[in-house]
Scaffold this active site. Structure first.
Site, PDB file in Angstrom:
ATOM      1  N   ARG A   1      -1.891 -82.487  27.352  1.00 43.54           N
ATOM      2  CA  ARG A   1      -1.490 -81.808  26.123  1.00 43.54           C
ATOM      3  C   ARG A   1      -0.731 -82.799  25.249  1.00 43.54           C
ATOM      4  O   ARG A   1       0.094 -83.578  25.761  1.00 43.54           O
ATOM      5  CB  ARG A   1      -0.559 -80.612  26.433  1.00 43.54           C
TER       6      ARG A   1
ATOM      7  N   ASP B   1      -7.025 -87.644  24.106  1.00 42.59           N
ATOM      8  CA  ASP B   1      -7.945 -86.513  23.896  1.00 42.59           C
ATOM      9  C   ASP B   1      -7.194 -85.338  23.290  1.00 42.59           C
ATOM     10  O   ASP B   1      -7.808 -84.363  22.898  1.00 42.59           O
ATOM     11  CB  ASP B   1      -8.596 -86.104  25.222  1.00 42.59           C
TER      12      ASP B   1
ATOM     13  N   GLU C   1      -3.820 -80.167  16.436  1.00 38.14           N
ATOM     14  CA  GLU C   1      -5.225 -80.556  16.603  1.00 38.14           C
ATOM     15  C   GLU C   1      -6.048 -79.794  15.568  1.00 38.14           C
ATOM     16  O   GLU C   1      -5.966 -78.568  15.555  1.00 38.14           O
ATOM     17  CB  GLU C   1      -5.713 -80.211  18.009  1.00 38.14           C
TER      18      GLU C   1
ATOM     19  N   HIS D   1     -10.200 -83.156  21.852  1.00 42.61           N
ATOM     20  CA  HIS D   1      -9.875 -82.238  22.958  1.00 42.61           C
ATOM     21  C   HIS D   1     -11.157 -81.769  23.665  1.00 42.61           C
ATOM     22  O   HIS D   1     -11.503 -80.585  23.651  1.00 42.61           O
ATOM     23  CB  HIS D   1      -9.064 -81.042  22.434  1.00 42.61           C
TER      24      HIS D   1
ATOM     25  N   SER E   1     -13.045 -80.634  28.849  1.00 44.48           N
ATOM     26  CA  SER E   1     -13.951 -79.733  29.586  1.00 44.48           C
ATOM     27  C   SER E   1     -15.224 -79.434  28.800  1.00 44.48           C
ATOM     28  O   SER E   1     -15.946 -78.506  29.130  1.00 44.48           O
ATOM     29  CB  SER E   1     -13.228 -78.411  29.877  1.00 44.48           C
TER      30      SER E   1
END
Ligand SMILES: O=C(O)[C@H](O)CO
Length: 328
Positions: free
Chosen positions: A245, A269, A274, A293, A296
């Site tokens: 984070r 990332d 964001e 981000h 995943s």
């Protein structure tokens, strides 16, 4: 998956679009859940508020506000996509007698893969290299344009949970020396399997590592874990990688450290906010790589998340133990 006679009414944000569940997930979801979009709910709140038993919280939407929780008297479970629950007020949710589940195992491998991808990309300056290779200005390739070795370098992993450990497994294949810092030390056989050495003091790891990768959950203890003091402890040749984070790093301190060459580079990332405002200094620095981000963001991971979320909802509404329940 729990056997169900009927599909539990489940609130989702929308179908498709930036806030909605993926359209190609809908067929599977509909097999198991009666999906109610936020718009349908708001248009027919009186009837639906009694029926809804679950929220399918896909990438922070719909937000589990007090107002929403108050309007769903039969809500039993909130299934959250991904592992991080820092956007949820777990105390508030549990005060309504509602359980929360996340999907830790769906994200572990792709997030560790991305961590290694960022490590390699920043060590070998891939983004800068690409720009040189495609630039119309480029007349010849300079022989003095150099990156850093990864093989044999020391990697410091901060946060040795599931993701941190997977990063270590991958780093071992690159013959990296691995240091880690974690609240709890891992079992000796787990350390030996990846050749990881425990640093009780994070400072020791920061001083020795060529690459530092952040893999912690965002909590009150980890907010701004890496600030000016910690950055100054790192080697001037070191690279910081953040796959957890943005708020784990004091971003202003990071900007200064990168501008003043206190550390060599960063690969992020995650940031805050964001996305970053387009004029943010992190976006102007050549020694920074930023991705949106995407830890995943793979087809398989997102499908696994969906299946795990459906399982949690069915378990939760049927009063069964939820394997991925998150306790506040
Ligand atoms: O928490 C997670 O799993 C990822 O950051 C996706 O939100």
């Amino acid at each position: 998956m729990a056997k169900q006679n009927c599909r539990p009414y489940t609130l989702i944000s929308a179908i498709g679009g930036i806030d909605g569940v993926y359209e190609d997930h809908v067929e599977f979801l509909e097999q198991h859940l009666k999906l109610i979009t936020m718009q349908e709910f708001l248009e027919n709140q009186q009837e639906l508020s009694q029926k809804i038993e679950a929220i399918y919280l896909w990438f922070k939407k719909p937000a589990a506000t007090r107002e929403l929780l108050q309007s769903l008297p039969n809500l039993k479970v909130i299934a959250n996509s991904g592992v991080g629950v820092d956007h949820l007020d777990l105390k508030l949710i549990s005060s309504f007698g509602v359980k929360v589940a996340n999907t830790p195992f769906a994200v572990v491998n792709p997030t560790a893969d991305l961590g290694i991808a960022l490590l390699l990309a920043s060590a070998r300056r891939l983004v800068e290299g690409y720009q040189i290779a495609v630039s119309p200005e480029t007349k010849y390739f300079k022989a003095d344009w150099l990156g850093e070795d990864v093989s044999g370098a020391t990697l410091g992993i901060i946060g040795m949970g599931h993701i941190g450990y997977k990063v270590a497994q991958r780093a071992k294949a690159f013959e990296m020396k691995i240091l880690y810092h974690n609240r709890n030390r891992r079992a000796v056989d787990e350390e030996q399997a990846v050749g990881a050495v425990y640093c009780q003091q994070m400072e020791d790891l920061l001083q020795q590592a060529d690459f530092v990768i952040l893999c912690v959950a965002l909590t009150s203890q980890t907010r701004s874990l890496i600030g000016e003091k910690e950055l100054k402890l790192m080697k001037s040749s070191a690279i910081l990688i953040n796959i957890c984070r943005g708020q784990v790093v004091d971003q202003d301190a990071l900007v200064k450290a990168l501008q003043n060459k206190v550390i060599k580079a960063a690969a992020l990332d995650v940031t805050y906010p964001e996305p970053l405002p387009r004029d943010h200094p992190l976006l102007q620095l050549k020694n920074v790589i930023i991705t949106p981000h995407i830890g995943s963001a793979t087809v398989k991971s997102r499908r696994c998340m969906m299946i795990s979320m459906v399982e949690s909802i069915l378990d939760g509404v049927n009063g069964l133990p939820i394997p991925n329940e998150v306790h506040g």
